[in-house]
Design a protein around this motif. Structure first.
Motif, PDB file in Angstrom:
ATOM      1  N   ALA A  77      65.380  31.818 -21.633  1.00  0.00           N
ATOM      2  CA  ALA A  77      64.131  31.433 -20.969  1.00  0.00           C
ATOM      3  C   ALA A  77      63.280  30.558 -21.889  1.00  0.00           C
ATOM      4  O   ALA A  77      62.695  29.557 -21.448  1.00  0.00           O
ATOM      5  N   LEU A  78      63.231  30.935 -23.158  1.00  0.00           N
ATOM      6  CA  LEU A  78      62.458  30.135 -24.113  1.00  0.00           C
ATOM      7  C   LEU A  78      63.058  28.745 -24.274  1.00  0.00           C
ATOM      8  O   LEU A  78      62.332  27.749 -24.355  1.00  0.00           O
ATOM      9  N   LEU A  79      64.404  28.653 -24.297  1.00  0.00           N
ATOM     10  CA  LEU A  79      65.053  27.359 -24.499  1.00  0.00           C
ATOM     11  C   LEU A  79      64.674  26.362 -23.401  1.00  0.00           C
ATOM     12  O   LEU A  79      64.466  25.183 -23.677  1.00  0.00           O
ATOM     13  N   ASN A  80      64.599  26.827 -22.162  1.00  0.00           N
ATOM     14  CA  ASN A  80      64.207  25.928 -21.064  1.00  0.00           C
ATOM     15  C   ASN A  80      62.840  25.316 -21.323  1.00  0.00           C
ATOM     16  O   ASN A  80      62.633  24.107 -21.156  1.00  0.00           O
ATOM     17  N   ASP A  81      61.893  26.152 -21.752  1.00  0.00           N
ATOM     18  CA  ASP A  81      60.543  25.649 -22.018  1.00  0.00           C
ATOM     19  C   ASP A  81      60.512  24.742 -23.237  1.00  0.00           C
ATOM     20  O   ASP A  81      59.823  23.716 -23.253  1.00  0.00           O
ATOM     21  N   ALA A  85      59.397  20.799 -23.401  1.00  0.00           N
ATOM     22  CA  ALA A  85      58.335  20.352 -24.303  1.00  0.00           C
ATOM     23  C   ALA A  85      58.827  19.252 -25.231  1.00  0.00           C
ATOM     24  O   ALA A  85      58.124  18.263 -25.474  1.00  0.00           O
ATOM     25  N   PHE A  86      60.050  19.400 -25.754  1.00  0.00           N
ATOM     26  CA  PHE A  86      60.606  18.382 -26.647  1.00  0.00           C
ATOM     27  C   PHE A  86      60.840  17.065 -25.921  1.00  0.00           C
ATOM     28  O   PHE A  86      60.649  15.984 -26.481  1.00  0.00           O
ATOM     29  N   GLU A  87      61.262  17.141 -24.648  1.00  0.00           N
ATOM     30  CA  GLU A  87      61.473  15.921 -23.874  1.00  0.00           C
ATOM     31  C   GLU A  87      60.164  15.174 -23.664  1.00  0.00           C
ATOM     32  O   GLU A  87      60.113  13.941 -23.790  1.00  0.00           O
ATOM     33  N   ARG A  88      59.105  15.921 -23.358  1.00  0.00           N
ATOM     34  CA  ARG A  88      57.798  15.269 -23.192  1.00  0.00           C
ATOM     35  C   ARG A  88      57.315  14.666 -24.500  1.00  0.00           C
ATOM     36  O   ARG A  88      56.759  13.562 -24.535  1.00  0.00           O
ATOM     37  N   LEU A  89      57.537  15.395 -25.606  1.00  0.00           N
ATOM     38  CA  LEU A  89      57.116  14.893 -26.909  1.00  0.00           C
ATOM     39  C   LEU A  89      57.906  13.650 -27.298  1.00  0.00           C
ATOM     40  O   LEU A  89      57.351  12.691 -27.853  1.00  0.00           O
ATOM     41  N   THR A  90      59.215  13.651 -26.990  1.00  0.00           N
ATOM     42  CA  THR A  90      60.052  12.485 -27.285  1.00  0.00           C
ATOM     43  C   THR A  90      59.575  11.262 -26.522  1.00  0.00           C
ATOM     44  O   THR A  90      59.510  10.149 -27.063  1.00  0.00           O
ATOM     45  N   SER A  91      59.235  11.447 -25.264  1.00  0.00           N
ATOM     46  CA  SER A  91      58.740  10.330 -24.448  1.00  0.00           C
ATOM     47  C   SER A  91      57.432   9.793 -24.995  1.00  0.00           C
ATOM     48  O   SER A  91      57.227   8.571 -25.085  1.00  0.00           O
ATOM     49  N   ALA A  92      56.546  10.706 -25.395  1.00  0.00           N
ATOM     50  CA  ALA A  92      55.269  10.271 -25.950  1.00  0.00           C
ATOM     51  C   ALA A  92      55.460   9.531 -27.268  1.00  0.00           C
ATOM     52  O   ALA A  92      54.822   8.500 -27.522  1.00  0.00           O
ATOM     53  N   ALA A  93      56.366  10.032 -28.097  1.00  0.00           N
ATOM     54  CA  ALA A  93      56.623   9.384 -29.381  1.00  0.00           C
ATOM     55  C   ALA A  93      57.207   7.995 -29.193  1.00  0.00           C
ATOM     56  O   ALA A  93      56.862   7.048 -29.906  1.00  0.00           O
ATOM     57  N   ALA A  94      58.108   7.863 -28.209  1.00  0.00           N
ATOM     58  CA  ALA A  94      58.726   6.562 -27.965  1.00  0.00           C
ATOM     59  C   ALA A  94      57.687   5.530 -27.541  1.00  0.00           C
ATOM     60  O   ALA A  94      57.770   4.352 -27.904  1.00  0.00           O
ATOM     61  N   ARG A  95      56.707   5.984 -26.763  1.00  0.00           N
ATOM     62  CA  ARG A  95      55.664   5.049 -26.332  1.00  0.00           C
ATOM     63  C   ARG A  95      54.804   4.590 -27.500  1.00  0.00           C
ATOM     64  O   ARG A  95      54.333   3.459 -27.542  1.00  0.00           O
ATOM     65  N   LEU A  96      54.587   5.483 -28.453  1.00  0.00           N
ATOM     66  CA  LEU A  96      53.665   5.182 -29.549  1.00  0.00           C
ATOM     67  C   LEU A  96      54.325   4.506 -30.742  1.00  0.00           C
ATOM     68  O   LEU A  96      53.672   3.807 -31.514  1.00  0.00           O
ATOM     69  N   ARG A  97      55.618   4.741 -30.919  1.00  0.00           N
ATOM     70  CA  ARG A  97      56.270   4.252 -32.136  1.00  0.00           C
ATOM     71  C   ARG A  97      56.521   2.754 -32.126  1.00  0.00           C
ATOM     72  O   ARG A  97      56.611   2.129 -33.182  1.00  0.00           O
ATOM     73  N   HIS A  98      56.668   2.181 -30.925  1.00  0.00           N
ATOM     74  CA  HIS A  98      56.973   0.758 -30.819  1.00  0.00           C
ATOM     75  C   HIS A  98      58.187   0.419 -31.702  1.00  0.00           C
ATOM     76  O   HIS A  98      58.091  -0.285 -32.694  1.00  0.00           O
ATOM     77  N   ASP A  99      59.319   0.962 -31.323  1.00  0.00           N
ATOM     78  CA  ASP A  99      60.533   0.768 -32.121  1.00  0.00           C
ATOM     79  C   ASP A  99      60.853  -0.699 -32.354  1.00  0.00           C
ATOM     80  O   ASP A  99      61.409  -1.070 -33.387  1.00  0.00           O
TER      81      ASP A  99
END
Length: 315
Positions: A77-81, A85-99
Motif C-alpha cells: 500500500a505504501l509503495l503505491n503512494d 509521489a515520485f512520479e509527480r516529483l519527477t515531472s516537476a523536476a523535469a519542468r524546472l531543470r531545463h535539461d
C-alpha cells in the motif's frame, strides 16, 4: 506566521525521505543487495534505512526471505503512494531543470585522482556524468603526487587529506571510514567473530596504506596482535582485488568497496571499531574554477559523494 507554523507541522508528519528512496529501490529490485548496487551504497546502509522507516510507521514493510524480500500488505500500500509521489516529483523536476540548457554545457575538464579512487569509485559512476553532460570531455589522469607540484596540468582533482597551495581551492569531499573486509569464502574456513580471530588470517597492505592496520588495531585495543602473515602490494586497488580473491583481510575504505559489498564479493565481519582516515578532498585549480565544464564536474562529484554521506557505516 500561522502559515509558517502549519508548514513546519506538516513537514514533521513526513517520513524520512531518504528512507523512502531506499524503500522504493528495495521494492523494485526485491533485494537489499540489488537496491544497494543501484543506489551505490552498502546493503547495510539500505537495511538501516528500511529499519528506520519501519520504526517510523510501526509496521513491517518487507518479509525477509533467504535470498530476497517481499512486500507486506502495508508495504504494498505504501509503495503505491510512494510511486505516485515520485512520479509527480519527477515531472516537476523535469519542468524546472531545463535539461536542454544543461546539455549545452561543453568543454574539457582534466581530472587528476589517485589510481585506487579512479578504479574503485570514479569510473563506476562516470557514465552518470556523461549522461548529464554529453558535450563535456572528461580527461582522467592518475598520480599520487601533491597537486601543487602538477601546476596547471589539471583542472580538478581528488586526494586523501587537505592540500594547500596558492593556486588551489581545497575542501572535504567525503569521509574515509575504514573497516576490515574480506571475501565471504574466507570466513567459511576461518570465521572472524572478533578482533582476536584476525590472528588466523593474512593481513593485506599496500604501499600507501602501510600503517593503516596498526592505527586500526590500536583503536581495537589489540596493538600487539600477530596475524598468520602479512602480504603487501604497491597499489591499494591490488590490495582490494586480493581481498576479493580470498588472499586475506584488508582494512578497506568503505566508499571504495561499495559495489563489492552490495554484490557480496566482500563483507565486513567486524562492525567496530571503524577508523576514520583523512577525508577525501576535492582540489580545484583556482585559475580554472570559473570554467563551465569544471563547475559542472565539481557540482556532479559533490552531489554523488553527498548522496552516500552518512551511509558508510555498516549496521
Amino acid at each position: 506566521m500561522d502559515e509558517d507554523r502549519s508548514t513546519e507541522k506538516d513537514r514533521e508528519k513526513l517520513p524520512p525521505l531518504n528512507a523512502l528512496r531506499n524503500f522504493e529501490a528495495v521494492a523494485r529490485h526485491g533485494s537489499f543487495a540489488a537496491a544497494a548496487a543501484d543506489l551505490h551504497v552498502t546493503h547495510w546502509a539500505v537495511g538501516k534505512q528500511i529499519r528506520l522507516l519501519e520504526d517510523w510507521f510501526g509496521v513491517p514493510l518487507f518479509e525477509r526471505r533467504a535470498r530476497s524480500v517481499a512486500l507486506t500488505d502495508e508495504g504494498a500500500a505504501l509503495l503505491n503512494d510512494v510511486n505516485s509521489a515520485f512520479e509527480r516529483l519527477t515531472s516537476a523536476a523535469a519542468r524546472l531543470r531545463h535539461d536542454e540548457v544543461t546539455r549545452r554545457v561543453s568543454g574539457i575538464v582534466r581530472v587528476n585522482v589517485l589510481a585506487s579512487f579512479a578504479l574503485c569509485w570514479l569510473l563506476p559512476r562516470l557514465a552518470d556524468f556523461h549522461a548529464r553532460y554529453p558535450d563535456i570531455d572528461v580527461r582522467i589522469s592518475t598520480t599520487s603526487r601533491k597537486l601543487r607540484y602538477i601546476g596547471d596540468a589539471f583542472d580538478i582533482g581528488v586526494r586523501s587529506g587537505h592540500e594547500q597551495g596558492t593556486a588551489l581551492v581545497s575542501r572535504a569531499l567525503m569521509a574515509d571510514v575504514r573497516l576490515p573486509a574480506c571475501s565471504p569464502a574466507l570466513l567459511r574456513t576461518h570465521p572472524i567473530q572478533d578482533v582476536a580471530d584476525l590472528r588466523h588470517h593474512t593481513l593485506l597492505h599496500s604501499t600507501s596504506t602501510r600503517t593503516a592496520w596498526s592505527h586500526w588495531l590500536r583503536e581495537a585495543r589489540a596493538p600487539h596482535l600477530r596475524p598468520a602473515r602479512h602480504l603487501e602490494f604497491d597499489h591499494a586497488y591490488l590490495q582490494l582485488a586480493a581481498a576479493v580473491e580470498g588472499l586475506g583481510v584488508t582494512l578497506a575504505s568503505l566508499p571504495m568497496i561499495g559495489r563489492e559489498l552490495a554484490a557480496g564479493r566482500l563483507v565486513c565481519p567486524i562492525a567496530a571499531p571503524s577508523w576514520r582516515a583523512a577525508d577525501y578532498t576535492l582540489v580545484i585549480n583556482a585559475d580554472r574554477a570559473g570554467d563551465d565544464a569544471v563547475q559542472a564536474f565539481e557540482q556532479w562529484i559533490t552531489m554523488m559523494a553527498s548522496r552516500e554521506s552518512g551511509q558508510l557505516e555498516p549496521v
